[in-house]
Design an enzyme around this catalytic site. Structure first.
Site, short mmCIF file in Angstrom:
data_model
loop_
_atom_site.label_atom_id
_atom_site.label_comp_id
_atom_site.label_asym_id
_atom_site.label_seq_id
_atom_site.Cartn_x
_atom_site.Cartn_y
_atom_site.Cartn_z
CE1 TYR A 158 -4.06 -9.01 -6.48
CE2 TYR A 158 -5.39 -9.09 -8.47
CZ TYR A 158 -5.07 -8.49 -7.27
OH TYR A 158 -5.78 -7.39 -6.85
CB SER A 161 -5.07 -15.21 -4.29
OG SER A 161 -4.93 -13.90 -4.84
N1 LIG Z 1 -5.79 -1.12 -6.67
C1 LIG Z 1 -6.52 -1.84 -7.48
O1 LIG Z 1 -6.65 -1.56 -8.69
C2 LIG Z 1 -7.24 -3.05 -6.96
C3 LIG Z 1 -8.18 -3.66 -7.81
C4 LIG Z 1 -8.84 -4.80 -7.36
C5 LIG Z 1 -8.59 -5.29 -6.08
N2 LIG Z 1 -7.69 -4.66 -5.29
C6 LIG Z 1 -7.48 -5.23 -3.95
O2 LIG Z 1 -7.57 -4.20 -2.98
C7 LIG Z 1 -6.74 -4.52 -1.86
C8 LIG Z 1 -5.86 -3.32 -1.52
O3 LIG Z 1 -4.98 -3.08 -2.61
P1 LIG Z 1 -4.23 -1.69 -2.82
O4 LIG Z 1 -4.48 -1.28 -4.21
O5 LIG Z 1 -4.55 -0.76 -1.71
O6 LIG Z 1 -2.69 -2.17 -2.74
P2 LIG Z 1 -1.43 -1.59 -1.96
O7 LIG Z 1 -0.26 -2.24 -2.58
O8 LIG Z 1 -1.48 -0.10 -1.90
O9 LIG Z 1 -1.64 -2.17 -0.49
C9 LIG Z 1 -1.44 -3.52 -0.18
C10 LIG Z 1 -0.86 -3.61 1.22
O10 LIG Z 1 -0.68 -5.01 1.54
C11 LIG Z 1 0.51 -5.10 2.31
N3 LIG Z 1 1.07 -6.46 2.29
C12 LIG Z 1 1.66 -7.10 1.24
N4 LIG Z 1 2.13 -8.28 1.63
C13 LIG Z 1 1.84 -8.42 2.96
C14 LIG Z 1 2.08 -9.43 3.92
N5 LIG Z 1 2.75 -10.56 3.63
N6 LIG Z 1 1.61 -9.25 5.19
C15 LIG Z 1 0.95 -8.11 5.52
N7 LIG Z 1 0.72 -7.10 4.65
C16 LIG Z 1 1.16 -7.26 3.38
C17 LIG Z 1 1.46 -4.10 1.64
O11 LIG Z 1 2.54 -3.77 2.49
C18 LIG Z 1 0.52 -2.95 1.34
O12 LIG Z 1 0.52 -2.01 2.40
C19 LIG Z 1 -5.97 -5.77 -2.27
O13 LIG Z 1 -6.58 -6.90 -1.70
C20 LIG Z 1 -6.08 -5.81 -3.78
O14 LIG Z 1 -5.99 -7.12 -4.29
C21 LIG Z 1 -7.01 -3.55 -5.70
#
Ligand SMILES: NC(=O)c1ccc[n+]([C@@H]2O[C@H](COP(=O)([O-])OP(=O)(O)OC[C@H]3O[C@@H](n4cnc5c(N)ncnc54)[C@H](O)[C@@H]3O)[C@@H](O)[C@H]2O)c1
Length: 255
Positions: A158, A161
């Site tokens: 992660y 990536s």
């Molecule tokens: N929430 C946090 O604390 C946080 C912190 C830093 C970065 N981020 C980044 O923010 C972004 C959104 O994260 P989030 O917290 O909303 O997560 P989330 O889990 O709520 O949403 C992620 C979405 O990605 C989709 N997904 C997963 N695999 C997939 C695939 N193979 N094809 C298509 N869709 C797919 C899932 O179905 C989900 O709807 C991500 O890139 C995450 O790395 C989040």
């Protein structure tokens, strides 16, 4: 008179079934964009599209596994065929796991990289011809604060990536500035979404996290969506290749 900031735009938003991506789709639709909502989670996508429609906006659900380049090409074509334009791409979907480095199998590594790194690359490559035909556009990619700090809990794939997302953004920003396409990256700090749910609807060690954040609270999806809105609006017209940290000041103290 109400002034919508994204009238005339068409946005492809990945991860639109949940969390931050869903909030971005809702925000863009509120601001007048037509939204192609990409995700692997069909039920979640349908809920997002229904909520947008109920608020008077326009959106379609595009079911896609973004680790598969053929599916990504078909998804982008579906958005183009529906709206005849794609002027915004938000690469937001991602998967995570919490295994320690030494327990990470080849399969674990490949799964996370194929969704988070390959998936972003496929979306960038496939959107480009459509964005060019649309006269240019804006792209925002989701990295994470872990890309710069490392992480005590997120898996190494992660973290890698999310560092890849920053490199890809800078690469594409340099290449496509001539095409009137801006590409920026956002690095969220801990944000309350299903990805940070420890299984009981709560963020694990919430108090400890909040103590380490100068602004005193974990982020909400709206905190990210509003910065993304700035990065796709004309107010950010002179920003490209930038990495924007949205973390409540977490690293001021090097914590
Ligand atoms: N929430 C946090 O604390 C946080 C912190 C830093 C970065 N981020 C980044 O923010 C972004 C959104 O994260 P989030 O917290 O909303 O997560 P989330 O889990 O709520 O949403 C992620 C979405 O990605 C989709 N997904 C997963 N695999 C997939 C695939 N193979 N094809 C298509 N869709 C797919 C899932 O179905 C989900 O709807 C991500 O890139 C995450 O790395 C989040």
């Amino acid at each position: 008179m109400e002034c919508k900031r994204l009238l005339g735009d068409v946005a492809a938003v990945t991860g639109a079934a949940s969390g931050i991506g869903k909030q971005i789709a809702l925000t863009f639709a509120r601001e007048g964009a037509k939204v192609a909502c990409f995700d692997i989670n069909k039920a979640g996508l349908d809920a997002t599209v229904a909520e947008i429609a109920a608020n008077g906006g326009e959106a379609i659900a595009v079911e896609v596994d973004q680790s598969d380049s053929t599916q990504v090409a078909a998804a982008m074509k579906k958005a183009w065929d529906e709206y005849g334009k794609i002027s915004i791409l938000i690469n937001c979907a991602a998967a995570i796991n919490y295994k320690p480095l030494q327990d990470t199998s080849d399969e674990d590594w490949n799964r996370i990289m194929s969704i988070n790194a390959n998936g972003y690359f496929f979306c960038l490559r496939e959107v480009y011809p459509y964005m060019k035909k649309s006269g240019g556009g804006r792209i925002v990619q989701f990295s994470s604060s872990t890309a710069l700090s490392g992480s005590g809990f997120a898996n190494i794939a992660y973290t890698a990536s999310k560092a890849a997302a920053i490199g890809m953004s800078k690469h594409a920003a340099g290449l496509w500035a001539k095409d009137n396409i801006r590409v920026n990256t956002i690095c969220p700090g801990l944000t309350e979404t299903p990805i940070t749910d420890s299984g009981d609807g709560k963020v694990k060690d919430r108090e400890a996290h909040e103590k380490a954040i100068p602004l005193g609270r974990i982020a909400r999806p709206e905190d990210m969506a509003d910065v993304v809105l700035f990065l796709v609006s004309d107010e950010s017209r002179y920003i490209t290749g930038a990495t924007i940290h949205v973390n409540g000041g977490k690293y001021i103290y090097g914590s």
